[in-house]
Structure formats: structure tokens, C-alpha cells
Write a protein that holds these residues in place. Structure first.
Motif, PDB file in Angstrom:
ATOM      1  N   SER A 110      36.918 -43.814   1.273  1.00  0.00           N
ATOM      2  CA  SER A 110      36.703 -42.408   0.922  1.00  0.00           C
ATOM      3  C   SER A 110      36.474 -42.257  -0.565  1.00  0.00           C
ATOM      4  O   SER A 110      36.834 -43.126  -1.355  1.00  0.00           O
ATOM      5  N   PHE A 111      35.850 -41.170  -0.951  1.00  0.00           N
ATOM      6  CA  PHE A 111      35.695 -40.836  -2.365  1.00  0.00           C
ATOM      7  C   PHE A 111      35.552 -39.341  -2.515  1.00  0.00           C
ATOM      8  O   PHE A 111      35.424 -38.602  -1.540  1.00  0.00           O
ATOM      9  N   PHE A 112      35.572 -38.907  -3.793  1.00  0.00           N
ATOM     10  CA  PHE A 112      35.610 -37.483  -4.128  1.00  0.00           C
ATOM     11  C   PHE A 112      34.251 -37.018  -4.626  1.00  0.00           C
ATOM     12  O   PHE A 112      33.506 -37.780  -5.231  1.00  0.00           O
ATOM     13  N   ASN A 113      33.918 -35.792  -4.332  1.00  0.00           N
ATOM     14  CA  ASN A 113      32.706 -35.188  -4.885  1.00  0.00           C
ATOM     15  C   ASN A 113      33.125 -33.960  -5.685  1.00  0.00           C
ATOM     16  O   ASN A 113      33.997 -33.207  -5.259  1.00  0.00           O
ATOM     17  N   ASP A 114      32.527 -33.753  -6.839  1.00  0.00           N
ATOM     18  CA  ASP A 114      32.888 -32.594  -7.652  1.00  0.00           C
ATOM     19  C   ASP A 114      32.651 -31.300  -6.868  1.00  0.00           C
ATOM     20  O   ASP A 114      31.585 -31.114  -6.288  1.00  0.00           O
ATOM     21  N   ASN A 115      33.657 -30.421  -6.857  1.00  0.00           N
ATOM     22  CA  ASN A 115      33.541 -29.212  -6.030  1.00  0.00           C
ATOM     23  C   ASN A 115      32.508 -28.213  -6.561  1.00  0.00           C
ATOM     24  O   ASN A 115      31.900 -27.476  -5.797  1.00  0.00           O
ATOM     25  N   VAL A 116      32.311 -28.226  -7.892  1.00  0.00           N
ATOM     26  CA  VAL A 116      31.336 -27.281  -8.456  1.00  0.00           C
ATOM     27  C   VAL A 116      29.913 -27.752  -8.165  1.00  0.00           C
ATOM     28  O   VAL A 116      29.002 -26.956  -7.948  1.00  0.00           O
ATOM     29  N   LYS A 117      29.757 -29.092  -8.132  1.00  0.00           N
ATOM     30  CA  LYS A 117      28.422 -29.634  -7.925  1.00  0.00           C
ATOM     31  C   LYS A 117      28.046 -29.742  -6.457  1.00  0.00           C
ATOM     32  O   LYS A 117      26.916 -30.107  -6.124  1.00  0.00           O
ATOM     33  N   LEU A 118      28.987 -29.432  -5.581  1.00  0.00           N
ATOM     34  CA  LEU A 118      28.694 -29.475  -4.152  1.00  0.00           C
ATOM     35  C   LEU A 118      27.821 -28.270  -3.789  1.00  0.00           C
ATOM     36  O   LEU A 118      28.230 -27.125  -3.971  1.00  0.00           O
ATOM     37  N   LYS A 119      26.623 -28.535  -3.314  1.00  0.00           N
ATOM     38  CA  LYS A 119      25.732 -27.446  -2.932  1.00  0.00           C
ATOM     39  C   LYS A 119      25.476 -27.520  -1.429  1.00  0.00           C
ATOM     40  O   LYS A 119      25.417 -28.601  -0.853  1.00  0.00           O
ATOM     41  N   VAL A 120      25.307 -26.334  -0.835  1.00  0.00           N
ATOM     42  CA  VAL A 120      25.112 -26.285   0.612  1.00  0.00           C
ATOM     43  C   VAL A 120      23.844 -25.517   0.957  1.00  0.00           C
ATOM     44  O   VAL A 120      23.584 -24.455   0.387  1.00  0.00           O
ATOM     45  N   LYS A 121      23.043 -26.089   1.837  1.00  0.00           N
ATOM     46  CA  LYS A 121      21.855 -25.413   2.379  1.00  0.00           C
ATOM     47  C   LYS A 121      22.010 -25.409   3.900  1.00  0.00           C
ATOM     48  O   LYS A 121      22.996 -25.861   4.432  1.00  0.00           O
ATOM     49  N   GLU A 122      20.957 -24.971   4.549  1.00  0.00           N
ATOM     50  CA  GLU A 122      20.987 -24.957   6.005  1.00  0.00           C
ATOM     51  C   GLU A 122      21.185 -26.366   6.562  1.00  0.00           C
ATOM     52  O   GLU A 122      20.342 -27.243   6.392  1.00  0.00           O
ATOM     53  N   SER A 124      22.716 -28.892   5.621  1.00  0.00           N
ATOM     54  CA  SER A 124      22.693 -30.065   4.749  1.00  0.00           C
ATOM     55  C   SER A 124      23.548 -29.783   3.518  1.00  0.00           C
ATOM     56  O   SER A 124      23.817 -28.631   3.184  1.00  0.00           O
ATOM     57  N   VAL A 125      23.960 -30.885   2.863  1.00  0.00           N
ATOM     58  CA  VAL A 125      24.862 -30.746   1.731  1.00  0.00           C
ATOM     59  C   VAL A 125      24.412 -31.718   0.642  1.00  0.00           C
ATOM     60  O   VAL A 125      23.928 -32.818   0.930  1.00  0.00           O
ATOM     61  N   LEU A 126      24.561 -31.279  -0.621  1.00  0.00           N
ATOM     62  CA  LEU A 126      24.142 -32.125  -1.738  1.00  0.00           C
ATOM     63  C   LEU A 126      25.331 -32.931  -2.247  1.00  0.00           C
ATOM     64  O   LEU A 126      26.311 -32.377  -2.729  1.00  0.00           O
ATOM     65  N   TRP A 132      20.490 -34.820  -0.787  1.00  0.00           N
ATOM     66  CA  TRP A 132      20.785 -33.912   0.316  1.00  0.00           C
ATOM     67  C   TRP A 132      20.996 -34.708   1.601  1.00  0.00           C
ATOM     68  O   TRP A 132      20.106 -35.402   2.056  1.00  0.00           O
ATOM     69  N   ILE A 133      22.171 -34.555   2.183  1.00  0.00           N
ATOM     70  CA  ILE A 133      22.473 -35.245   3.443  1.00  0.00           C
ATOM     71  C   ILE A 133      22.572 -34.207   4.554  1.00  0.00           C
ATOM     72  O   ILE A 133      23.194 -33.149   4.378  1.00  0.00           O
ATOM     73  N   ASP A 153      35.138 -43.182   9.158  1.00  0.00           N
ATOM     74  CA  ASP A 153      36.240 -43.447  10.094  1.00  0.00           C
ATOM     75  C   ASP A 153      36.043 -44.727  10.916  1.00  0.00           C
ATOM     76  O   ASP A 153      36.686 -44.925  11.927  1.00  0.00           O
ATOM     77  N   GLY A 154      35.143 -45.578  10.486  1.00  0.00           N
ATOM     78  CA  GLY A 154      34.875 -46.796  11.257  1.00  0.00           C
ATOM     79  C   GLY A 154      33.638 -46.636  12.103  1.00  0.00           C
ATOM     80  O   GLY A 154      33.079 -47.609  12.601  1.00  0.00           O
ATOM     81  N   LYS A 155      33.206 -45.376  12.271  1.00  0.00           N
ATOM     82  CA  LYS A 155      32.001 -45.132  13.049  1.00  0.00           C
ATOM     83  C   LYS A 155      31.048 -44.169  12.330  1.00  0.00           C
ATOM     84  O   LYS A 155      29.873 -44.443  12.163  1.00  0.00           O
ATOM     85  N   TYR A 156      31.624 -43.017  11.896  1.00  0.00           N
ATOM     86  CA  TYR A 156      30.798 -41.986  11.277  1.00  0.00           C
ATOM     87  C   TYR A 156      31.293 -41.609   9.884  1.00  0.00           C
ATOM     88  O   TYR A 156      32.441 -41.850   9.534  1.00  0.00           O
ATOM     89  N   TRP A 157      30.409 -40.941   9.135  1.00  0.00           N
ATOM     90  CA  TRP A 157      30.757 -40.377   7.828  1.00  0.00           C
ATOM     91  C   TRP A 157      31.128 -38.904   7.997  1.00  0.00           C
ATOM     92  O   TRP A 157      30.512 -38.193   8.795  1.00  0.00           O
ATOM     93  N   TYR A 158      32.118 -38.454   7.211  1.00  0.00           N
ATOM     94  CA  TYR A 158      32.539 -37.053   7.275  1.00  0.00           C
ATOM     95  C   TYR A 158      32.699 -36.474   5.873  1.00  0.00           C
ATOM     96  O   TYR A 158      32.994 -37.203   4.931  1.00  0.00           O
ATOM     97  N   LEU A 159      32.544 -35.169   5.792  1.00  0.00           N
ATOM     98  CA  LEU A 159      32.891 -34.444   4.573  1.00  0.00           C
ATOM     99  C   LEU A 159      34.029 -33.484   4.934  1.00  0.00           C
ATOM    100  O   LEU A 159      33.912 -32.703   5.870  1.00  0.00           O
ATOM    101  N   SER A 160      35.153 -33.595   4.199  1.00  0.00           N
ATOM    102  CA  SER A 160      36.241 -32.627   4.369  1.00  0.00           C
ATOM    103  C   SER A 160      36.266 -31.756   3.130  1.00  0.00           C
ATOM    104  O   SER A 160      36.222 -32.275   2.019  1.00  0.00           O
TER     105      SER A 160
END
Ligand SMILES: [Zn+2]
Length: 380
Positions: A110-122, A124-126, A132-133, A153-160
Motif C-alpha cells: 500500500s501507499f499514500f496519495n496526497d489528498n489535495v492532489k487527488l482528482k476525481v472525474k467520471e 476515474s481518479v488521478l 488517470w485510472i 489485496d493479492g488480486k485487485y487494486w483498491y483506493l480507500s
């Protein structure tokens, strides 16, 4: 304001996935580097090193020997130093165990993404330095995000991510809603909504029947394999055959399935009730002792999860700002006529329809009770 935790699945391209693994590797490296610095320093008699000092060191190292750290967002390293320092400080102050080094195999990637730099579109997420993922569901937009973490999680990637939601957004109606819970149906609301008892549905009955059959089979098999031991009739050994192991696995899976069906039904029901947005909800005090004395009732109450139902109504009400009221146990919700207010002296459990001797009204017993509950404590 309240913060709601949201977890969505990420759908990265293979190129993006490589970059995600790179960030994971960086976070692990920096965490371990920090832990090593703290431990060496402690051994040499030093005190806790504040995280901003270590961050400065990292920045310096990035300029020459650790230049590869620049390939990912510098927030990954920054947060890894912070995480490790928090863990080490907790250990230092006796609040937690000594933090361990993160191993490639055992630690959760796991790792951290800056909360201010997190952008959201339809859908997808930056993610910083990854791009953009796509996500499998929409992350709420135009809100504040807190502590975004990317994990595998051993199978998929997640963003919490924590999402700020304001309570004022919910416009409540002026309805006071009474809910009567029972055995015949799960819940009857004063607005006429009726929610069925899931245990009376065909699907659940069929599963219950299958479960009973399997349980009988297992006990028969145990009986067949019973071995008498020396030293009296009561001493015997029950051998577990492969057949028994298989049957027991089937039983476990059936229990899990039934549990899921019941739990889903409760959540769906309580969601539908609070979604009508009444300004208050009134329920009766569940009379445990009285209900549990009746063996038929007690099993039904357990299976229906009436306590869980009430707990859900309570916390979901809070989430919407609906006031939750519990009527005291002497309130005659069942015995009073919701039409004229006349109170019966006696009402037997077998009377499914409420007949009023005073005004002649005939009404479903549970609906009558829920209407009375809705008026609890109000001056009419
Ligand atoms: Zn009446």
C-alpha cells in the motif's frame, strides 16, 4: 459534517500497474529506512528523531544516491516517513508494539496519495505520477477527501478514501414514522410500508430444509463410525471421515449463505425506511424477557434479528439527522384504537385484526400499533 469511508476498485492498465508497484516499493523502502534510522539512533542513546528532520534527510539523499525515489510522487516517501514515525513514537510511549520492518512477502502492499492532489472525474481518479485510472464505481465529486490510500489485496487494486459529507444536505419531511416489528412480518410502518419476514420466503425455507437434511446425514455418519473404547459404554471415539469433512463444509457454506440473506434483507429494509426521510422514527422498547419466554417467539426473534434491526434504524437515523425515539413499554401501542383512542383491556396474540368496540373500526393489528407509535409523545 461527517466522514464516510469509501473503497473502490481500481482498473489500471498494465503500464499503470507497474507504476503502482513502484510506489508500493518506494513506500516500503522509505518506511524501512526510517525505522532503521530510528533504531540505530536509539541504540546509540539518541532520542526520537522528529519526522521533519528525517524528511529533510530523504530530500538530500534523493539528490544523489537515492535519485530513483524521484520516479514516484514525493508524497509517497513523505507519508511513509510519517507513518513509520507515528508507529515508532507509539512504541516509544508504550502504546504499541515495536514496529516491524515491512517485508516484500508479508506486508500488505500500500501507499499514500496526497489528498489535495487527488482528482476525481467520471469513473476515474488521478493518482500522482501514475495518471488517470479507471474505477469500477463513481467516487463522489466536489467534496473534501482525506487520507487516500492505494492498496493491493493479492488480486485487485483498491483506493480507500475518507469523504466529507454534510448532514444538512438531507431534507427531512415532517412525518413522524412509527415502526412495529413482529414475527409475521419483519416491520410494519405507519405509512403503510410492510417488510416481509425473510425466513418465511420459499428460498430461505428451502435452504433451511437442505441444512436440516445435511445435519441429519452428518450425525448419522458419526454414529456409524463410532468406535467403542475400553472402559465403559460412555467412552467412545468419533472418527472424522472424508465424507464427514465434505458434509461439514457444505453445512458451513449453507450457514454462511443464510446469514448473508438475512443480513442483506435487514440492510435493505432499514435503508428503505430511512430513505423516506421522516423527521422522527418511533419504535417500541423490545421486551426481551416477555418475548423470550415464548419459545416459538424467541427463535423467530433471533432469526429475524430484531435487535440488529433496531440498531441499524438507530445509526442510520443518526446519519440522516432523523430523531430516534423509543416508546416506553407501558405505552399501549397495540391495545389502543388508532382511530378513536379507546384502549382495550385485553388483546390476545391470535387477534390479527384490531376490532374497536367503541367506534367499530377494523384495522390490521400491526398497522394499528405502528400508527399509535408514530404519535407517541406528540400533542395532537
Ligand atoms: Zn376506536
Amino acid at each position: 459534517m461527517m466522514i464516510i469511508a469509501k473503497k473502490v476498485r481500481l482498473l489500471p492498465t498494465s503500464e499503470q500497474e507497474q507504476k503502482l508497484w513502484q510506489s508500493v516499493g518506494t513506500a516500503r523502502f522509505v518506511y524501512n529506512w526510517t525505522l532503521n534510522r530510528q533504531e540505530e539512533n536509539y541504540k546509540n542513546g539518541g532520542k526520537f528523531i522528529p519526522d521533519n528532520e528525517l524528511r529533510k534527510e530523504i530530500t538530500q539523499l534523493k539528490k544523489d544516491e537515492l535519485s530513483w525515489l524521484n520516479q514516484v510522487s514525493n508524497n509517497v516517501a513523505k507519508q511513509a516517513v510519517k507513518d513509520c514515525c507515528v508507529a515508532y513514537k507509539n512504541f516509544f510511549n508504550g502504546k504499541a508494539k515495536r514496529p516491524r520492518f515491512k517485508s516484500r512477502k508479508k506486508s500488505k502492499p500500500s501507499f499514500f496519495n496526497d489528498n489535495v492532489k487527488l482528482k476525481v472525474k467520471e469513473k476515474s481518479v488521478l493518482i500522482e505520477k501514475v495518471g488517470w485510472i479507471k474505477t469500477n464505481e463513481q467516487i463522489p465529486m466536489n467534496t473534501k477527501y482525506t487520507n487516500p490510500r492505494i492498496s493491493h489485496d493479492g488480486k485487485y487494486w483498491y483506493l480507500s478514501v475518507g469523504i466529507e459529507q454534510s448532514l444538512e444536505d438531507v431534507q427531512l419531511t415532517d412525518v413522524s414514522l412509527g415502526i412495529d416489528v413482529g414475527v409475521k412480518d419483519l416491520a410494519i410502518c405507519s405509512n403503510g410500508q410492510v417488510f416481509k419476514n425473510v425466513n418465511k420466503t420459499k428460498a430461505v425455507r428451502k435452504l433451511e430444509k437442505r441444512l436440516r437434511r445435511l445435519q441429519k446425514q452428518v450425525s448419522r455418519k458419526y454414529e456409524m463410525n463410532k468406535k467403542q473404547l475400553q472402559g465403559g459404554e460412555n467412552r467412545c471415539q468419533f472418527a472424522k471421515t472424508n465424507n464427514i469433512i465434505k458434509l461439514e463444509k457444505k453445512i458451513r457454506l449453507l450457514h454462511r449463505r443464510l446469514k448473508n440473506i438475512r443480513s442483506n434483507h435487514l440492510h435493505q429494509t432499514t435503508n428503505q425506511i430511512v430513505k423516506t426521510k421522516p423527521s422522527r422514527i418511533v419504535m417500541e422498547t423490545l421486551n426481551v424477557k416477555g418475548m423470550m419466554k415464548n419459545r416459538h417467539l424467541s427463535k423467530a426473534i433471533q432469526q429475524q434479528g430484531l435487535y440488529e434491526f433496531k440498531r441499524q434504524i438507530q445509526y442510520k437515523s443518526e446519519k440522516y439527522g432523523i430523531s430516534f425515539v423509543e416508546a416506553d413499554k407501558w405505552y399501549p401501542s397495540s391495545k389502543a384504537c388508532s382511530y378513536c383512542g379507546n384502549v382495550k383491556v385485553k388483546l390476545s396474540l391470535s387477534e390479527h385484526t384490531y376490532h374497536c368496540e367503541a367506534c367499530g373500526e377494523s384495522i390490521d393489528r400491526d398497522l394499528n400499533a405502528s400508527i399509535n407509535l408514530s404519535r407517541y409523545g406528540l400533542v395532537l
